[in-house]
Design a protein around this motif. Structure first.
Motif, PDB file in Angstrom:
ATOM      1  N   TYR A  58      -2.207   1.976   1.671  1.00  0.00           N
ATOM      2  CA  TYR A  58      -2.146   1.900   3.104  1.00  0.00           C
ATOM      3  C   TYR A  58      -1.226   0.401   3.690  1.00  0.00           C
ATOM      4  N   SER A  59      -1.949  -0.492   2.637  1.00  0.00           N
ATOM      5  CA  SER A  59      -1.320  -2.027   2.338  1.00  0.00           C
ATOM      6  C   SER A  59       0.284  -2.151   2.449  1.00  0.00           C
ATOM      7  N   LYS A  60       0.319  -1.718   2.056  1.00  0.00           N
ATOM      8  CA  LYS A  60       1.809  -1.471   1.320  1.00  0.00           C
ATOM      9  C   LYS A  60       1.537  -2.460   0.031  1.00  0.00           C
ATOM     10  N   GLY A  61       0.515  -2.358  -0.215  1.00  0.00           N
ATOM     11  CA  GLY A  61       0.658  -3.554  -1.881  1.00  0.00           C
ATOM     12  C   GLY A  61      -0.411  -4.986  -1.168  1.00  0.00           C
ATOM     13  N   ASP A  62      -0.186  -5.014  -0.474  1.00  0.00           N
ATOM     14  CA  ASP A  62      -0.310  -6.548   0.785  1.00  0.00           C
ATOM     15  C   ASP A  62      -2.032  -6.617   0.827  1.00  0.00           C
ATOM     16  N   THR A  63      -2.665  -7.800   0.178  1.00  0.00           N
ATOM     17  CA  THR A  63      -3.919  -7.816  -0.428  1.00  0.00           C
ATOM     18  C   THR A  63      -4.853  -8.459   0.563  1.00  0.00           C
ATOM     19  N   LYS A  64      -4.281  -8.337   1.607  1.00  0.00           N
ATOM     20  CA  LYS A  64      -4.993  -9.421   2.950  1.00  0.00           C
ATOM     21  C   LYS A  64      -6.076  -7.985   2.781  1.00  0.00           C
ATOM     22  N   TRP A  65      -6.087  -7.154   2.639  1.00  0.00           N
ATOM     23  CA  TRP A  65      -7.173  -6.287   3.355  1.00  0.00           C
ATOM     24  C   TRP A  65      -8.109  -6.046   2.760  1.00  0.00           C
ATOM     25  N   ILE A  66      -7.712  -5.663   1.535  1.00  0.00           N
ATOM     26  CA  ILE A  66      -8.474  -5.931   0.692  1.00  0.00           C
ATOM     27  C   ILE A  66      -9.920  -7.072  -0.120  1.00  0.00           C
ATOM     28  N   MET A 116      -7.849  15.514   1.796  1.00  0.00           N
ATOM     29  CA  MET A 116      -8.987  15.114   1.031  1.00  0.00           C
ATOM     30  C   MET A 116      -8.328  15.086  -0.801  1.00  0.00           C
ATOM     31  N   ILE A 117      -9.060  13.782  -0.742  1.00  0.00           N
ATOM     32  CA  ILE A 117      -8.657  13.824  -2.359  1.00  0.00           C
ATOM     33  C   ILE A 117      -9.794  14.000  -3.002  1.00  0.00           C
ATOM     34  N   TYR A 118     -10.507  14.548  -4.083  1.00  0.00           N
ATOM     35  CA  TYR A 118     -11.165  15.012  -4.418  1.00  0.00           C
ATOM     36  C   TYR A 118     -11.190  14.242  -6.449  1.00  0.00           C
ATOM     37  N   GLU A 219       1.745   7.758  -7.883  1.00  0.00           N
ATOM     38  CA  GLU A 219       2.905   7.888  -6.833  1.00  0.00           C
ATOM     39  C   GLU A 219       2.400   9.636  -6.323  1.00  0.00           C
ATOM     40  N   LYS A 220       1.272   9.731  -6.852  1.00  0.00           N
ATOM     41  CA  LYS A 220       0.992  11.882  -6.115  1.00  0.00           C
ATOM     42  C   LYS A 220       0.387  11.575  -5.388  1.00  0.00           C
ATOM     43  N   ILE A 221      -0.938  10.379  -5.171  1.00  0.00           N
ATOM     44  CA  ILE A 221      -1.172   9.932  -3.909  1.00  0.00           C
ATOM     45  C   ILE A 221      -0.656   9.615  -3.140  1.00  0.00           C
ATOM     46  N   CYS A 222       0.623   9.228  -2.805  1.00  0.00           N
ATOM     47  CA  CYS A 222       1.688   8.924  -2.201  1.00  0.00           C
ATOM     48  C   CYS A 222       2.002  10.161  -1.483  1.00  0.00           C
ATOM     49  N   GLN A 223       2.703  10.710  -2.053  1.00  0.00           N
ATOM     50  CA  GLN A 223       3.385  11.839  -1.458  1.00  0.00           C
ATOM     51  C   GLN A 223       2.582  13.125  -1.432  1.00  0.00           C
ATOM     52  N   PHE A 224       1.068  12.604  -1.623  1.00  0.00           N
ATOM     53  CA  PHE A 224       0.343  14.092  -0.615  1.00  0.00           C
ATOM     54  C   PHE A 224       0.098  13.154   0.901  1.00  0.00           C
ATOM     55  N   LEU A 225       0.326  11.808   0.635  1.00  0.00           N
ATOM     56  CA  LEU A 225      -0.283  11.054   1.852  1.00  0.00           C
ATOM     57  C   LEU A 225       0.671  10.650   2.688  1.00  0.00           C
ATOM     58  N   SER A 226       1.706  11.090   2.734  1.00  0.00           N
ATOM     59  CA  SER A 226       3.297  11.165   3.279  1.00  0.00           C
ATOM     60  C   SER A 226       3.513   9.490   3.063  1.00  0.00           C
ATOM     61  N   GLU A 232       8.494  -2.784  -5.339  1.00  0.00           N
ATOM     62  CA  GLU A 232       7.272  -3.806  -5.846  1.00  0.00           C
ATOM     63  C   GLU A 232       6.162  -3.584  -4.684  1.00  0.00           C
ATOM     64  N   GLU A 233       6.387  -2.851  -4.388  1.00  0.00           N
ATOM     65  CA  GLU A 233       4.684  -2.404  -3.460  1.00  0.00           C
ATOM     66  C   GLU A 233       4.292  -1.912  -4.414  1.00  0.00           C
ATOM     67  N   LEU A 234       4.789  -0.525  -4.561  1.00  0.00           N
ATOM     68  CA  LEU A 234       3.906  -0.146  -5.717  1.00  0.00           C
ATOM     69  C   LEU A 234       3.396  -0.856  -7.385  1.00  0.00           C
TER      70      LEU A 234
END
Length: 308
Positions: A58-66, A116-118, A219-226, A232-234
């Motif tokens: 969600y933050s495109k790899g930016d660590t500030k939020w986490i 939902m991701i299970y 990459e699968k999660i990204c595709q699922f969440l559009s 470099e973000e990945l």
């Protein structure tokens, strides 16, 4: 002093932060919005890793939020009083964590377009990880030995059985025991949620595939969440959601909870490996578990379980 449990519709929950009133409210009236993303697991299946990964996506790899907001605020637990109230105040797309079995989940989800991701994990590793976790937690009755917790886990619900009064299941060690596994049976939890596997808004991942090929899983999660990430973000997502990075991040690890909820030597992130159960199961326990797994999960496609 260890905590106690409460029962709701036959499922045990830690009494701290959980109550039948809140669980009923969540089940009956909590509104899941179409734009919400739900992160669901059975306890000790890689929940924190999944939440951290999705937050970084969600933050495109930016660590500030986490690194500035506790993980339980970024993706609150809907079934707790604290999490439920926090989620009601959040605007826009929400990340929502849960361990709830399907029959107790907010009914509104099943009429929504929320995704939902299970995340599932080899239940043998779930058992071992759960044993060490609950041994250091002050939230529920602590297992006295791995043998006792093994019995609790494969029983999978809260009850006492008496050797003289009840014919014991074939898989029991025969000891008298008050089963104290919270959130119910792993087998029931997994079987029931697997019924959603063909829905477009439901993605099944395994802890094992996340370990074996983290990049492809992200990459699968990204595709699922559009969500689209630049290379470099990945790379940043992969680097900052690693086991070592999470251990060093106080917003994602245990230090904030030590003392009140956990012993000082407690570990939320213990090893982060697959197959650790082989270091702890006896030959007899492995045989019992294999037989039980085959009985409980026989009618599900076996390719759903990559650890087999």
């Amino acid at each position: 002093m260890t905590g106690t449990v409460v029962s709701f519709e036959g499922i045990l929950f830690p009494s701290l932060h959980y109550s039948p009133e809140i669980l009923r409210e969540v089940q009956e009236s909590f509104i899941i919005k179409d734009e919400d993303v739900l992160l669901l697991t059975f306890p000790k299946s890689g929940t924190s890793w999944l939440v951290e990964t999705v937050c970084l996506i969600y933050s495109k790899g930016d660590t500030k939020w986490i690194q500035s907001e506790p993980i339980w605020d970024r993706s609150p637990w809907v079934e707790t009083k604290y999490g439920c109230e926090l989620l009601k105040e959040k605007e826009g797309p929400r990340l929502i964590s849960s361990h709830l079995p399907i029959q107790l989940f907010p009914k509104s989800f099943f009429k929504s377009k929320a995704k939902m991701i299970y995340l599932i994990r080899n239940p043998r590793d779930v058992l071992v990880s759960g044993y060490f976790f609950w041994r250091s937690a002050k939230l529920v009755k602590r297992p006295q030995s791995l043998e006792q917790y093994f019995d609790w886990f494969i029983q999978g619900k809260g009850y006492s059985f008496r050797k003289r009064a009840t014919r014991l299941p074939w898989w029991s060690s025969g000891s008298e025991s008050a089963c104290q596994v919270v959130f119910g049976s792993w087998f029931n939890h997994t079987r029931d949620w697997m019924s959603m596997r063909d829905k477009e808004n439901f993605l099944i991942l395994s802890y094992e595939e996340m370990k074996w090929d983290t990049r492809s899983t992200v990459e699968k999660i990204c595709q699922f969440l559009s969500k689209k990430l630049e290379p470099e973000e990945l790379d940043s997502v992969l680097r900052n959601s690693s086991f070592q990075a999470m251990k060093e991040n106080n917003m994602s690890n245990l230090p904030l909870l030590k003392g009140r909820y956990f012993e000082e030597n407690g570990q939320l992130l213990r090893k982060g490996v697959t197959g650790d159960w082989k270091n702890y199961f006896t030959v007899a326990q492995a045989e019992i578990f294999d037989k039980l797994f085959q009985e409980k999960m026989a009618d599900l496609p076996q390719d759903l379980f990559p650890w087999k």
